[in-house]
Scaffold this active site. Structure first.
Site, PDB file in Angstrom:
ATOM      1  N   THR A  48       5.663  -1.663  -4.589  1.00 60.29           N
ATOM      2  CA  THR A  48       5.699  -0.154  -5.372  1.00 60.29           C
ATOM      3  C   THR A  48       5.358   0.954  -4.478  1.00 60.29           C
ATOM      4  O   THR A  48       6.228   1.850  -4.343  1.00 60.29           O
ATOM      5  CB  THR A  48       4.359  -0.198  -6.516  1.00 60.29           C
ATOM      6  OG1 THR A  48       4.873  -1.332  -7.320  1.00 60.29           O
ATOM      7  CG2 THR A  48       4.542   0.927  -7.215  1.00 60.29           C
ATOM      8  N   LEU A  49       4.263   0.596  -3.763  1.00 62.72           N
ATOM      9  CA  LEU A  49       3.936   1.675  -2.645  1.00 62.72           C
ATOM     10  C   LEU A  49       5.031   1.764  -1.723  1.00 62.72           C
ATOM     11  O   LEU A  49       5.413   2.779  -1.459  1.00 62.72           O
ATOM     12  CB  LEU A  49       2.491   1.605  -1.779  1.00 62.72           C
ATOM     13  CG  LEU A  49       1.438   1.766  -3.126  1.00 62.72           C
ATOM     14  CD1 LEU A  49       0.146   1.210  -2.216  1.00 62.72           C
ATOM     15  CD2 LEU A  49       1.206   2.997  -3.340  1.00 62.72           C
TER      16      LEU A  49
ATOM     17  N   ASP B 254      -0.823  -4.328  -4.248  1.00 55.58           N
ATOM     18  CA  ASP B 254      -0.681  -6.015  -4.507  1.00 55.58           C
ATOM     19  C   ASP B 254       0.280  -6.461  -3.469  1.00 55.58           C
ATOM     20  O   ASP B 254       0.218  -6.785  -2.480  1.00 55.58           O
ATOM     21  CB  ASP B 254      -0.442  -6.486  -6.086  1.00 55.58           C
ATOM     22  CG  ASP B 254      -0.168  -7.594  -6.460  1.00 55.58           C
ATOM     23  OD1 ASP B 254      -0.476  -8.628  -5.685  1.00 55.58           O
ATOM     24  OD2 ASP B 254       0.258  -7.923  -7.676  1.00 55.58           O
TER      25      ASP B 254
ATOM     26  N   ASP C 293      -3.268  -2.727 -16.654  1.00 55.23           N
ATOM     27  CA  ASP C 293      -2.872  -3.176 -18.211  1.00 55.23           C
ATOM     28  C   ASP C 293      -2.430  -4.664 -18.054  1.00 55.23           C
ATOM     29  O   ASP C 293      -1.970  -5.106 -17.073  1.00 55.23           O
ATOM     30  CB  ASP C 293      -2.077  -2.442 -18.770  1.00 55.23           C
ATOM     31  CG  ASP C 293      -0.606  -2.713 -18.123  1.00 55.23           C
ATOM     32  OD1 ASP C 293      -0.566  -2.346 -16.936  1.00 55.23           O
ATOM     33  OD2 ASP C 293       0.387  -2.746 -19.005  1.00 55.23           O
TER      34      ASP C 293
ATOM     35  N   ARG D 116      -6.053  -1.105 -20.824  1.00 56.14           N
ATOM     36  CA  ARG D 116      -6.217   0.234 -19.997  1.00 56.14           C
ATOM     37  C   ARG D 116      -7.416   0.863 -20.334  1.00 56.14           C
ATOM     38  O   ARG D 116      -8.058   1.478 -19.442  1.00 56.14           O
ATOM     39  CB  ARG D 116      -4.925   1.207 -20.141  1.00 56.14           C
ATOM     40  CG  ARG D 116      -3.885   0.617 -19.479  1.00 56.14           C
ATOM     41  CD  ARG D 116      -2.869   1.763 -19.531  1.00 56.14           C
ATOM     42  NE  ARG D 116      -1.420   1.262 -19.540  1.00 56.14           N
ATOM     43  CZ  ARG D 116      -0.738   1.068 -18.384  1.00 56.14           C
ATOM     44  NH1 ARG D 116      -1.522   0.910 -17.189  1.00 56.14           N
ATOM     45  NH2 ARG D 116       0.467   0.759 -18.266  1.00 56.14           N
TER      46      ARG D 116
ATOM     47  N   LYS E 178      -5.588  -6.283  -3.450  1.00 56.82           N
ATOM     48  CA  LYS E 178      -5.524  -7.860  -3.760  1.00 56.82           C
ATOM     49  C   LYS E 178      -5.504  -8.442  -2.324  1.00 56.82           C
ATOM     50  O   LYS E 178      -4.582  -8.168  -1.546  1.00 56.82           O
ATOM     51  CB  LYS E 178      -4.394  -8.177  -4.516  1.00 56.82           C
ATOM     52  CG  LYS E 178      -4.791  -8.158  -5.888  1.00 56.82           C
ATOM     53  CD  LYS E 178      -3.799  -8.942  -6.872  1.00 56.82           C
ATOM     54  CE  LYS E 178      -3.805  -8.498  -8.118  1.00 56.82           C
ATOM     55  NZ  LYS E 178      -2.877  -9.196  -9.243  1.00 56.82           N
TER      56      LYS E 178
HETATM   57  P1  IMP Z   1       2.710  -4.170  -6.244  1.00 55.96           P
HETATM   58  O1  IMP Z   1       4.295  -3.369  -6.290  1.00 55.96           O
HETATM   59  O2  IMP Z   1       3.025  -5.762  -6.281  1.00 55.96           O
HETATM   60  O3  IMP Z   1       1.991  -3.897  -5.041  1.00 55.96           O
HETATM   61  O4  IMP Z   1       2.032  -3.905  -7.521  1.00 55.96           O
HETATM   62  C1  IMP Z   1       1.731  -2.793  -7.843  1.00 55.96           C
HETATM   63  C2  IMP Z   1       1.526  -2.357  -9.270  1.00 55.96           C
HETATM   64  O5  IMP Z   1       1.570  -3.622 -10.023  1.00 55.96           O
HETATM   65  C3  IMP Z   1       0.478  -1.934  -9.498  1.00 55.96           C
HETATM   66  O6  IMP Z   1       0.596  -0.451  -9.320  1.00 55.96           O
HETATM   67  C4  IMP Z   1      -0.036  -2.309 -10.986  1.00 55.96           C
HETATM   68  O7  IMP Z   1       0.448  -1.203 -11.796  1.00 55.96           O
HETATM   69  C5  IMP Z   1       0.659  -3.324 -11.027  1.00 55.96           C
HETATM   70  N1  IMP Z   1      -0.231  -4.579 -10.840  1.00 55.96           N
HETATM   71  C6  IMP Z   1      -0.524  -5.404  -9.527  1.00 55.96           C
HETATM   72  N2  IMP Z   1      -1.585  -6.153  -9.849  1.00 55.96           N
HETATM   73  C7  IMP Z   1      -2.074  -6.193 -11.075  1.00 55.96           C
HETATM   74  C8  IMP Z   1      -3.180  -6.589 -11.703  1.00 55.96           C
HETATM   75  O8  IMP Z   1      -3.786  -7.634 -11.375  1.00 55.96           O
HETATM   76  N3  IMP Z   1      -3.364  -6.017 -13.077  1.00 55.96           N
HETATM   77  C9  IMP Z   1      -2.532  -5.092 -13.497  1.00 55.96           C
HETATM   78  N4  IMP Z   1      -1.669  -4.559 -13.116  1.00 55.96           N
HETATM   79  C10 IMP Z   1      -1.427  -4.929 -11.664  1.00 55.96           C
END
Ligand code: IMP
Ligand code: MG
Length: 179
Positions: free
Chosen positions: A106-107, A102, A158, A164, A130
């Site tokens: 996180t990654l 997203d 979730d 989930r 996304k």
């Molecule tokens: P990022 O750090 O924004 O890339 O988001 C990664 C983490 O956020 C993912 O591993 C998910 O656990 C959570 N996440 C992001 N988008 C969603 C969503 O639409 N639904 C549920 N969890 C999400």
């Protein structure tokens, strides 16, 4: 149904996972010392089905990361790694598995953390990407499906700990989101 729209049915998920497992297996089958690092909690269901379809020897372990509250990213990634994980990662060919790419925070945080553990290589797999402005761009090697910028649940994903267990992935309807 808690969702306003289904993004991927159970059958579609099976096909996506079979295709991903095929691609990953052909890239990893000639490598030794492979380690799948699964990001909990979201990637648990996906990784179990994916790993069951891979046809080469690979060790599996987990790392915890959380950044979401409700339907929003806090921008702060909390990484919780078990003691001993650093030693397990050294000199391994790592396949990092997460549910969704997203914002990328996180990654990118986990990859930064991983690099300090001196793995032999790192490749990344996410079930969903996304279509949004990624605050942190990450080169995700294997992506199952690209989706719109909606909040989705099911198949491990979730909303405040629930949904989930849905066997499909869908857009969470507004009426199921607390203001
Ligand atoms: P990022 O750090 O924004 O890339 O988001 C990664 C983490 O956020 C993912 O591993 C998910 O656990 C959570 N996440 C992001 N988008 C969603 C969503 O639409 N639904 C549920 N969890 C999400
Ligand atoms: Mg996650």
């Amino acid at each position: 149904m808690p969702c306003s729209k289904i993004i991927a049915t159970s059958d579609q998920l099976k096909q996506i996972i079979a295709d991903l497992a095929h691609k990953i297996s052909s890239d990893y089958c000639s490598l030794e010392n492979c380690l799948a690092l699964v990001v909990l909690e979201g990637a648990k269901t996906f990784s179990e089905d994916l790993l069951a379809k891979m046809n080469f020897p690979i060790e599996t372990t987990t790392i915890k990361a959380a950044s979401y509250e409700g339907t929003r990213s806090t921008g702060q990634v909390k990484i919780d790694a078990a003691s001993g994980l650093v030693n397990k990662i050294r000199n391994k060919n790592i396949l990092l598995i997460d549910d969704i790419y997203d914002t990328g925070q996180t990654l990118s945080s986990i990859i930064k953390w991983l690099k300090n553990c001196n793995p032999k290589s790192i490749r990344t797999c996410a079930l969903l990407e996304k279509q949004t402005q990624h605050a942190k761009a990450v080169n995700v090697d294997y992506i199952g499906m690209k989706i719109e910028d909606d909040f989705v649940v099911g198949y491990g994903l979730d909303y405040n700990g629930i949904y989930r267990n849905l066997p499909y992935i869908g857009v969470l309807s507004e009426k199921n989101q607390k203001p």
